[in-house]
Structures are given as C-alpha cells and as structure tokens.
Design a protein around this motif. Structure first.
Motif, PDB file in Angstrom:
ATOM      1  N   UNK A 162       0.850  -1.188   0.000  1.00 55.78           N
ATOM      2  CA  UNK A 162       0.000   0.000   0.000  1.00 55.78           C
ATOM      3  C   UNK A 162       0.886   1.239   0.000  1.00 55.78           C
ATOM      4  N   UNK A 163       0.720   2.094  -1.006  1.00 57.66           N
ATOM      5  CA  UNK A 163       1.435   3.360  -1.118  1.00 57.66           C
ATOM      6  C   UNK A 163       0.412   4.461  -0.921  1.00 57.66           C
ATOM      7  N   UNK A 164       0.563   5.230   0.156  1.00 60.52           N
ATOM      8  CA  UNK A 164      -0.497   6.154   0.536  1.00 60.52           C
ATOM      9  C   UNK A 164       0.100   7.463   1.021  1.00 60.52           C
ATOM     10  N   UNK A 165      -0.577   8.561   0.725  1.00 60.08           N
ATOM     11  CA  UNK A 165      -0.183   9.864   1.243  1.00 60.08           C
ATOM     12  C   UNK A 165      -0.936  10.182   2.515  1.00 60.08           C
ATOM     13  N   UNK A 166      -0.334  11.002   3.344  1.00 58.13           N
ATOM     14  CA  UNK A 166      -1.014  11.416   4.572  1.00 58.13           C
ATOM     15  C   UNK A 166      -2.165  12.372   4.261  1.00 58.13           C
ATOM     16  N   UNK A 167      -2.035  13.138   3.190  1.00 57.65           N
ATOM     17  CA  UNK A 167      -3.069  14.095   2.788  1.00 57.65           C
ATOM     18  C   UNK A 167      -3.066  14.152   1.267  1.00 57.65           C
ATOM     19  N   UNK A 168      -4.202  13.831   0.647  1.00 54.98           N
ATOM     20  CA  UNK A 168      -4.232  13.695  -0.810  1.00 54.98           C
ATOM     21  C   UNK A 168      -3.840  14.973  -1.525  1.00 54.98           C
ATOM     22  N   UNK A 169      -4.255  16.113  -1.028  1.00 56.37           N
ATOM     23  CA  UNK A 169      -3.974  17.367  -1.718  1.00 56.37           C
ATOM     24  C   UNK A 169      -2.598  17.924  -1.385  1.00 56.37           C
ATOM     25  N   UNK A 170      -2.049  17.554  -0.248  1.00 56.20           N
ATOM     26  CA  UNK A 170      -0.771  18.106   0.190  1.00 56.20           C
ATOM     27  C   UNK A 170       0.407  17.179  -0.074  1.00 56.20           C
ATOM     28  N   UNK A 171       0.147  15.940  -0.432  1.00 51.43           N
ATOM     29  CA  UNK A 171       1.220  14.985  -0.692  1.00 51.43           C
ATOM     30  C   UNK A 171       1.362  14.842  -2.202  1.00 51.43           C
ATOM     31  N   UNK A 172       2.393  15.462  -2.760  1.00 49.15           N
ATOM     32  CA  UNK A 172       2.527  15.590  -4.213  1.00 49.15           C
ATOM     33  C   UNK A 172       3.794  14.877  -4.678  1.00 49.15           C
ATOM     34  N   UNK A 173       3.630  13.964  -5.619  1.00 48.10           N
ATOM     35  CA  UNK A 173       4.760  13.409  -6.363  1.00 48.10           C
ATOM     36  C   UNK A 173       4.753  14.082  -7.726  1.00 48.10           C
ATOM     37  N   UNK A 174       5.874  14.679  -8.117  1.00 48.68           N
ATOM     38  CA  UNK A 174       5.857  15.521  -9.316  1.00 48.68           C
ATOM     39  C   UNK A 174       7.055  15.234 -10.211  1.00 48.68           C
ATOM     40  N   UNK A 175       6.780  15.104 -11.514  1.00 49.99           N
ATOM     41  CA  UNK A 175       7.842  14.989 -12.496  1.00 49.99           C
ATOM     42  C   UNK A 175       8.440  16.363 -12.780  1.00 49.99           C
ATOM     43  N   UNK A 176       9.723  16.429 -13.150  1.00 53.05           N
ATOM     44  CA  UNK A 176      10.306  17.712 -13.554  1.00 53.05           C
ATOM     45  C   UNK A 176       9.767  18.131 -14.917  1.00 53.05           C
ATOM     46  N   UNK A 177      10.035  19.352 -15.348  1.00 57.17           N
ATOM     47  CA  UNK A 177       9.611  19.764 -16.694  1.00 57.17           C
ATOM     48  C   UNK A 177      10.129  18.799 -17.752  1.00 57.17           C
ATOM     49  N   UNK A 178       9.285  18.528 -18.742  1.00 56.15           N
ATOM     50  CA  UNK A 178       9.619  17.525 -19.753  1.00 56.15           C
ATOM     51  C   UNK A 178      10.789  17.993 -20.612  1.00 56.15           C
ATOM     52  N   UNK A 179      11.676  17.055 -20.952  1.00 56.93           N
ATOM     53  CA  UNK A 179      12.767  17.339 -21.876  1.00 56.93           C
ATOM     54  C   UNK A 179      12.245  17.230 -23.308  1.00 56.93           C
ATOM     55  N   UNK A 180      12.485  18.261 -24.115  1.00 51.54           N
ATOM     56  CA  UNK A 180      12.022  18.226 -25.509  1.00 51.54           C
ATOM     57  C   UNK A 180      12.807  19.220 -26.344  1.00 51.54           C
TER      58      UNK A 180
END
Length: 390
Positions: A62-80
């Motif tokens: 189980x992979x879970x955040x403590x707070x759905x709106x405050x726990x953010x996994x984010x990719x960096x800006x896309x390379x292009x």
C-alpha cells in the motif's frame, strides 16, 4: 505483515517542510516488496520524482499519502526540442528552434518516420539517436542519423519516466491519497507521451501477436488520488486483471485520463472525475471491463473503445453505464470497428461537439441514454447491426 512508515520530522516555524529524496521513497518501497508486503506512507510536501518509482513483483503493498492534496509526487519539466529546418539522414547534428532538459548520453526519440514495424508493416513513427553534446541551437549526436528529421519535428527523451510504474507479477497493490503531477506547463507544446510521462503505468508481460506472455498485474487498486498535468496518460493499464480505479480526480492530461489497454480484463473505473483530457477513458483490446458512475467534463472525447490486436474475443462485454458527459469537443462515446457486444446504457450526455454515441462493430447494446444538445447526431451508426432502445 510488516509495516513501513515514512514520517516527516517536525520542523521549526522558520524552516519550510522538506521533500523526501526520490531514492529514499524508492528504498522504502523496495523494503516493503522484499518483506512480502507493507505500507509506505508518504508525508506532505512536493516530492520531485526524476527517475520514476518502480514497483516490480510487489505483493500486498500500500502506497499512501497522509493528505491527498498536500502529498505531491511531481515529475520535472519535460525534456524536448523542436527541429529547425530539415536534417538529412547521415547527419551528426540537429538544429533546433527550442530545447530543454537534454544531457549527454540521453536517448532521443525523434518523432519522424523510422524503420518498418514488424507488426504493422509500416514505418514506426519515430527513430532514435543518442546525445553527444548540447549547444544553444544544436544537438550533437554520438552516431549519424539513420533517417531524416523534417522541420518542426518533436524530439523527446526516449527513456522519460512515469511517476509510478508497476511491473512483473505484482498483486494487490493499493495507491491512495496522493497528488500525482506530471509537470506539464501551460507554455509546453503539445506532447503525447503515450506509455511515458504517465501518472501511473502498470503492465504485465504481453506481445501484440501472442497476447499475455507472462503474469498479469492483478488486483491493482487506485483510489482518492488527484492526477494532473500529465503529458502521457493519467493511469495506463496494459495486461492487467481485476484493477479498480475509484474516486480519483484526473484532469489536464495530454493523452487518456484512464487507459484500459492491451489484454486488460475485468477492470473497473467508477466514480472518478475527469476533466480537460484528450480522451476520458480508452478501452483498447480490453474485455469485460466496467466504466460506471464517472463524470467527464470538457474532454476531446469521452470514451473510446477500439481494436488494435487481432486475437478473437477482445473488445467484448464491456459496460459503459451511468456516466455523465458534458461538453465533449468531439463524440461523447465512440465504439470502433472490430468490437462486439458492449453495453452503453443510462448515460447522460449533453452538449457534445459532434455525436452523442457513435457505433461500429457488431451487436452493441444501447439503452436508456439521455442525449441532448449534440452538435451532430444523438446516435450515429457507421456500421453493423445493434440493439438500440431509446
């Protein structure tokens, strides 16, 4: 079951909350997999994910955040990059109008015709190269190009990550209460990442010709997540069995918000909120899946069901019921050639830019849908015989 807990240390009022290093999150995941299961709790914060989190052969995790709106996994800006002028085959440099994020050693995915695909017998829509060096308006290559690069060609990173990737014989993985941000910005050019740059990508082993060739990912459950700004899909499932996607909000994706793809079976998407995506839900070679109780707002297409592979029995027995579609730019629901016996019932469709429902294939069942304000027809039949009850 061993429980593994990530905790964010209390910080002083003058010290901002710090993000966890990606490697640390991956270590907790790997420890849970080795233990045969467990719970990894991600603390609040914006956690930058540059390589992508991998769950391989995970069981009861189980992979879970403590707070759905405050726990953010984010990719960096896309390379292009975007090619400037025509570059002929054999060249070792590509002139570009703009570029971002490329480094020596990275593999380039050049979105122009390449070698012949063994399945389609047509040119692949890309070819590859490796970066030797990067200058302001030029990308230098390690080896000569095998194929030309037309002016304006999109060039991307061939190994661009997904935020979370689930592989192998994974079973009973749960992902909950996280915000997954694909890093897409308003100023970015149109990029369709397909199987890259997704919020969640899950895949068992398969081939187009043989179907599943190894264990499918089973009983994946994704709930109460916010998924946004993805250049790829919000959630993509390939050769997955009995997945559940429930109560998620998915918005502003360049590709499908939810994708039930090759050989995904008995999977459901219910009570999700989907907005401003190229396609709300795609079913491609998916069988006996349920899409119910979702709302689709301002997508280009609401639901798209179609065939790619040739095995018998694909694209049959899917249920599309009790969904709400508002202001799709194109068709709200479209069912393509090579599909059979799917049910579209009790949906509310309003203000679609083209048709409410488009039917192809054979033996589709269409019942008790409320369709108003379509730009073209409420129900359009392109081919086949179907059971239609207004």
């Amino acid at each position: 079951m061993k429980q593994l807990l990530c905790l964010l240390l209390l910080l002083s009022a003058t010290q901002p909350a710090s993000a966890l290093p990606e490697a640390e999150i991956q270590r907790f995941i790997d420890d849970a997999i080795k233990a045969g299961g467990g719970e990894v709790i991600i603390p609040p914060g914006v956690h930058l994910i540059e390589r992508g989190l991998m769950l391989k052969d995970a069981k009861k995790l189980r992979l879970i955040g403590l707070d759905a709106e405050e726990t953010v996994l984010k990719l960096p800006p896309v390379a292009y990059a975007i090619a400037s002028g025509v570059t002929e085959g054999g060249a070792t440099r590509i002139a570009v109008k703009t570029q971002r994020g490329f480094k020596p050693g990275m593999r380039l995915k050049i979105e122009a015709d390449g070698e012949t695909d063994s399945f389609t017998k047509k040119p692949k829509p890309y070819h590859l190269a490796i970066v030797k060096a990067v200058e302001r308006d030029v990308i230098l290559l390690e080896t000569p190009l095998k194929f030309p690069v037309p002016d304006g060609t999109m060039i991307r990173h061939e190994d661009a990550p997904n935020l979370i990737e689930i592989r192998g014989a994974s079973e009973e993985v749960r992902i909950e209460k996280l915000t997954l941000d694909g890093g897409r910005m308003e100023s970015d050019p149109p990029i369709r990442g397909h199987a890259q740059l997704c919020g969640i990508f899950a895949a068992g082993a398969y081939s187009y010709e043989k179907g599943p060739t190894g264990p499918q990912v089973k009983k994946l459950h994704i709930s109460r997540c916010f998924i946004q700004n993805c250049h790829g899909r919000g959630i993509a499932l390939y050769s997955v069995e009995s997945a559940e996607i429930d109560g998620c909000t998915i918005r502003d994706t360049s590709d499908e918000a939810i994708d039930f793809d090759h050989f995904t079976v008995k999977s459901i998407a219910t009570h999700n909120h989907i907005a401003r995506s190229l396609i709300g839900v795609e079913l491609n070679d998916a069988t006996n899946c349920l899409v119910a109780g979702n709302d689709f707002r301002e997508c280009a297409t609401g639901i798209n069901l179609w065939r790619w592979c040739k095995q018998p029995g694909l694209n049959e027995g899917n249920l599309i019921v009790q969904n709400v579609f508002e202001r799709t730019k194109g068709n709200a629901v479209q069912i393509a050639t090579g599909t059979r016996g799917n049910t579209i019932a009790q949906n509310e469709i309003s203000g679609s830019g083209k048709n409410g429902i488009v039917l192809s294939g054979e033996g589709q069942i269409v019942k008790a849908n409320q369709i108003t304000g379509s730009g073209m027809k409420a129900i359009a039949i392109n081919e086949g015989k179907h059971e239609i009850v207004e």
